[in-house]
Design a protein around this motif. Structure first.
Motif, PDB file in Angstrom:
ATOM      1  N   ALA A 193       3.562   8.386   0.462  1.00 10.83           N
ATOM      2  CA  ALA A 193       3.752   9.338  -0.633  1.00 10.83           C
ATOM      3  C   ALA A 193       2.805   9.125  -1.810  1.00 10.83           C
ATOM      4  O   ALA A 193       2.547  10.066  -2.567  1.00 10.83           O
ATOM      5  CB  ALA A 193       5.197   9.265  -1.123  1.00 10.83           C
ATOM      6  N   LEU A 194       2.301   7.894  -1.978  1.00 11.68           N
ATOM      7  CA  LEU A 194       1.491   7.585  -3.161  1.00 11.68           C
ATOM      8  C   LEU A 194       0.043   7.332  -2.771  1.00 11.68           C
ATOM      9  O   LEU A 194      -0.265   6.337  -2.103  1.00 11.68           O
ATOM     10  CB  LEU A 194       2.072   6.352  -3.869  1.00 11.68           C
ATOM     11  CG  LEU A 194       3.529   6.495  -4.331  1.00 11.68           C
ATOM     12  CD1 LEU A 194       4.042   5.188  -4.918  1.00 11.68           C
ATOM     13  CD2 LEU A 194       3.656   7.633  -5.352  1.00 11.68           C
ATOM     14  N   PRO A 195      -0.875   8.208  -3.170  1.00  5.67           N
ATOM     15  CA  PRO A 195      -2.285   8.073  -2.768  1.00  5.67           C
ATOM     16  C   PRO A 195      -2.910   6.736  -3.148  1.00  5.67           C
ATOM     17  O   PRO A 195      -3.759   6.214  -2.422  1.00  5.67           O
ATOM     18  CB  PRO A 195      -2.971   9.230  -3.519  1.00  5.67           C
ATOM     19  CG  PRO A 195      -1.881  10.229  -3.749  1.00  5.67           C
ATOM     20  CD  PRO A 195      -0.646   9.422  -3.971  1.00  5.67           C
ATOM     21  N   GLU A 196      -2.481   6.168  -4.273  1.00  2.00           N
ATOM     22  CA  GLU A 196      -3.062   4.898  -4.720  1.00  2.00           C
ATOM     23  C   GLU A 196      -2.793   3.748  -3.756  1.00  2.00           C
ATOM     24  O   GLU A 196      -3.472   2.711  -3.799  1.00  2.00           O
ATOM     25  CB  GLU A 196      -2.518   4.522  -6.101  1.00  2.00           C
ATOM     26  CG  GLU A 196      -2.913   5.473  -7.213  1.00  2.00           C
ATOM     27  CD  GLU A 196      -1.870   6.567  -7.428  1.00  2.00           C
ATOM     28  OE1 GLU A 196      -1.791   7.079  -8.561  1.00  2.00           O
ATOM     29  OE2 GLU A 196      -1.135   6.890  -6.454  1.00  2.00           O
ATOM     30  N   LEU A 197      -1.789   3.912  -2.885  1.00  2.00           N
ATOM     31  CA  LEU A 197      -1.415   2.855  -1.954  1.00  2.00           C
ATOM     32  C   LEU A 197      -2.046   3.025  -0.579  1.00  2.00           C
ATOM     33  O   LEU A 197      -1.825   2.207   0.313  1.00  2.00           O
ATOM     34  CB  LEU A 197       0.114   2.812  -1.794  1.00  2.00           C
ATOM     35  CG  LEU A 197       0.932   2.682  -3.074  1.00  2.00           C
ATOM     36  CD1 LEU A 197       2.408   2.595  -2.748  1.00  2.00           C
ATOM     37  CD2 LEU A 197       0.491   1.462  -3.871  1.00  2.00           C
ATOM     38  N   GLN A 198      -2.859   4.069  -0.416  1.00  2.00           N
ATOM     39  CA  GLN A 198      -3.344   4.424   0.916  1.00  2.00           C
ATOM     40  C   GLN A 198      -4.740   3.890   1.233  1.00  2.00           C
ATOM     41  O   GLN A 198      -5.289   4.184   2.300  1.00  2.00           O
ATOM     42  CB  GLN A 198      -3.290   5.943   1.093  1.00  2.00           C
ATOM     43  CG  GLN A 198      -1.867   6.469   1.068  1.00  2.00           C
ATOM     44  CD  GLN A 198      -1.770   7.973   0.917  1.00  2.00           C
ATOM     45  OE1 GLN A 198      -2.749   8.697   1.078  1.00  2.00           O
ATOM     46  NE2 GLN A 198      -0.565   8.464   0.596  1.00  2.00           N
ATOM     47  N   GLY A 199      -5.307   3.101   0.324  1.00  2.00           N
ATOM     48  CA  GLY A 199      -6.596   2.481   0.609  1.00  2.00           C
ATOM     49  C   GLY A 199      -6.526   0.978   0.461  1.00  2.00           C
ATOM     50  O   GLY A 199      -7.319   0.382  -0.271  1.00  2.00           O
ATOM     51  N   PRO A 200      -5.579   0.319   1.151  1.00  2.00           N
ATOM     52  CA  PRO A 200      -5.355  -1.112   0.943  1.00  2.00           C
ATOM     53  C   PRO A 200      -6.400  -1.977   1.639  1.00  2.00           C
ATOM     54  O   PRO A 200      -7.193  -1.498   2.457  1.00  2.00           O
ATOM     55  CB  PRO A 200      -3.980  -1.329   1.590  1.00  2.00           C
ATOM     56  CG  PRO A 200      -3.970  -0.351   2.712  1.00  2.00           C
ATOM     57  CD  PRO A 200      -4.686   0.872   2.193  1.00  2.00           C
ATOM     58  N   HIS A 201      -6.387  -3.249   1.296  1.00  2.00           N
ATOM     59  CA  HIS A 201      -7.152  -4.235   2.057  1.00  2.00           C
ATOM     60  C   HIS A 201      -6.395  -4.476   3.355  1.00  2.00           C
ATOM     61  O   HIS A 201      -5.215  -4.821   3.327  1.00  2.00           O
ATOM     62  CB  HIS A 201      -7.286  -5.533   1.265  1.00  2.00           C
ATOM     63  CG  HIS A 201      -7.981  -5.361  -0.052  1.00  2.00           C
ATOM     64  ND1 HIS A 201      -9.325  -5.112  -0.148  1.00  2.00           N
ATOM     65  CD2 HIS A 201      -7.508  -5.386  -1.322  1.00  2.00           C
ATOM     66  CE1 HIS A 201      -9.668  -5.008  -1.421  1.00  2.00           C
ATOM     67  NE2 HIS A 201      -8.578  -5.158  -2.154  1.00  2.00           N
ATOM     68  N   VAL A 202      -7.072  -4.303   4.475  1.00  2.00           N
ATOM     69  CA  VAL A 202      -6.405  -4.335   5.779  1.00  2.00           C
ATOM     70  C   VAL A 202      -6.675  -5.655   6.493  1.00  2.00           C
ATOM     71  O   VAL A 202      -7.814  -6.131   6.543  1.00  2.00           O
ATOM     72  CB  VAL A 202      -6.873  -3.160   6.654  1.00  2.00           C
ATOM     73  CG1 VAL A 202      -6.216  -3.227   8.041  1.00  2.00           C
ATOM     74  CG2 VAL A 202      -6.559  -1.835   5.979  1.00  2.00           C
ATOM     75  N   THR A 203      -5.618  -6.247   7.025  1.00  2.00           N
ATOM     76  CA  THR A 203      -5.736  -7.417   7.891  1.00  2.00           C
ATOM     77  C   THR A 203      -5.014  -7.109   9.201  1.00  2.00           C
ATOM     78  O   THR A 203      -4.342  -6.097   9.327  1.00  2.00           O
ATOM     79  CB  THR A 203      -5.122  -8.672   7.231  1.00  2.00           C
ATOM     80  OG1 THR A 203      -3.755  -8.399   6.886  1.00  2.00           O
ATOM     81  CG2 THR A 203      -5.873  -9.053   5.973  1.00  2.00           C
TER      82      THR A 203
END
Length: 333
Positions: free
Chosen positions: A290-300
């Motif tokens: 729901a929150l765009p700011e959370l959709q580009g995280p550092h991925v492991t």
């Protein structure tokens, strides 16, 4: 003086509060189904007629123990059945039986949330991270202590290092009045170990008791370590630290399939959890979507390449703004 979070950070945290509400029925189902799965796995590990099935049962038990721990973890944050007295009592008992007594867990884990990604923070409740400059200035004994704390063998034996010693034995010895439940957990665990071996034999002890605990705590310790120890993590001095930055820049999103997401209780959505730990585990994916700011995280990930890469990163290099190896600190000196 502590830095005040920016308006945008406050706004983002405020928008997560819509997801920090639980469904009591859903929470109860999660608890009941998890305990049922745990009982089934234990039964398979104890009574399966073919020993390979016992090993499979023990491995499933280890994975379900991780999920059960996440439910306990959420309850300690007030995100799961916070008003149910029966649930509070149940989680208190679970914490003692699984070597995470509520008092020491809350003290250390709340410190972890308040100090993730701070250069100056002490190591209570987390793995300390040094800068390359701190490494160069440290004595040989100080370096040895740092290396031992972050060594893969220490993580592998998390059952002993992180749980039996760090959460039970050490706090009880240091402050028995405050952490008497840690002493109780340690003593009860030793008694249960002896009883299981004596009454059920070595096979049951290995397949249904110590084996699953070893696997569960090794994986759990690694997950706790890895989700704040990756190539492009940001470790900040106090003057630059904010809660939102620590959540988004120093906590990763662990990519895994739906099966592992179930067993790990969505802890892979770690950046969302650190932004607002009162969001129940089953609503973390909803918040991220729901929150765009959370959709580009550092991925492991849990691939061999990612695990090896994570374990090779040991120091924060402020000049490069990334984690590096011990040898990089010497080479760049």
């Amino acid at each position: 003086m502590e830095r005040t979070a920016s308006h945008s950070s406050k706004d983002l945290i405020a928008r997560t509060r819509a997801f920090a509400t639980q469904d009591a029925v859903r929470s109860g189902w999660a608890l009941g189904s998890t305990y049922a799965a745990l009982a089934g796995a234990v039964a398979l590990a104890v009574a399966a007629p073919w020993w390979p099935l016992r090993i499979v049962g023990g491995f499933i038990e280890a994975l379900v123990l991780i999920r059960a721990f996440i439910l306990f973890h959420d309850a300690m944050h007030g995100a799961l059945l916070p008003k149910a007295k029966w649930a509070k009592a149940l989680f208190q008992v679970q914490g003692i039986l699984t070597l995470t007594p509520a008092r020491i867990w809350n003290d250390t884990h709340n410190h972890h949330h308040a100090n993730t990604a701070r250069i100056a923070a002490d190591s209570a409740g987390t793995f300390v991270t040094w800068t390359t400059e701190q490494w160069r200035k440290a004595t040989g004994w100080q370096r040895l202590g740092y290396v031992v704390e972050r060594h893969p063998v220490t993580l592998l034996f998390g059952y002993v290092t992180a749980f039996l010693i760090s959460l039970c034995l050490v706090p009880f010895v240091k402050n028995p009045k405050r952490y008497w439940t840690s002493g109780l957990a340690f003593g009860l665990h030793v008694a249960l170990s002896v009883a299981v071996w004596h009454f059920f034999g070595l096979a049951v002890y290995l397949c249904a008791f110590v084996g699953p605990l070893f696997v569960a705590y090794a994986l759990g310790t690694y997950l706790f370590y890895a989700q704040h120890n990756f190539d492009d993590v940001a470790i900040l001095p106090d003057a630059d630290w904010t809660h939102a930055d620590a959540a988004l820049e120093a906590s990763s999103y662990l990519r895994c399939g739906p099966v592992m997401a179930w067993f790990t209780g969505n802890i892979g959505y770690h950046h969302v959890h650190h932004l607002n730990p009162r969001i129940p585990f089953y609503r973390l994916p909803e918040a991220m979507a729901a929150l765009p700011e959370l959709q580009g995280p550092h991925v492991t990930a849990l691939t061999l390449k990612d695990v090896v890469g994570c374990l090779r990163l040991n120091l924060w290099d402020p000049a490069r703004r990334r984690m590096v190896r011990y040898s990089d600190a010497v080479a760049s000196y």
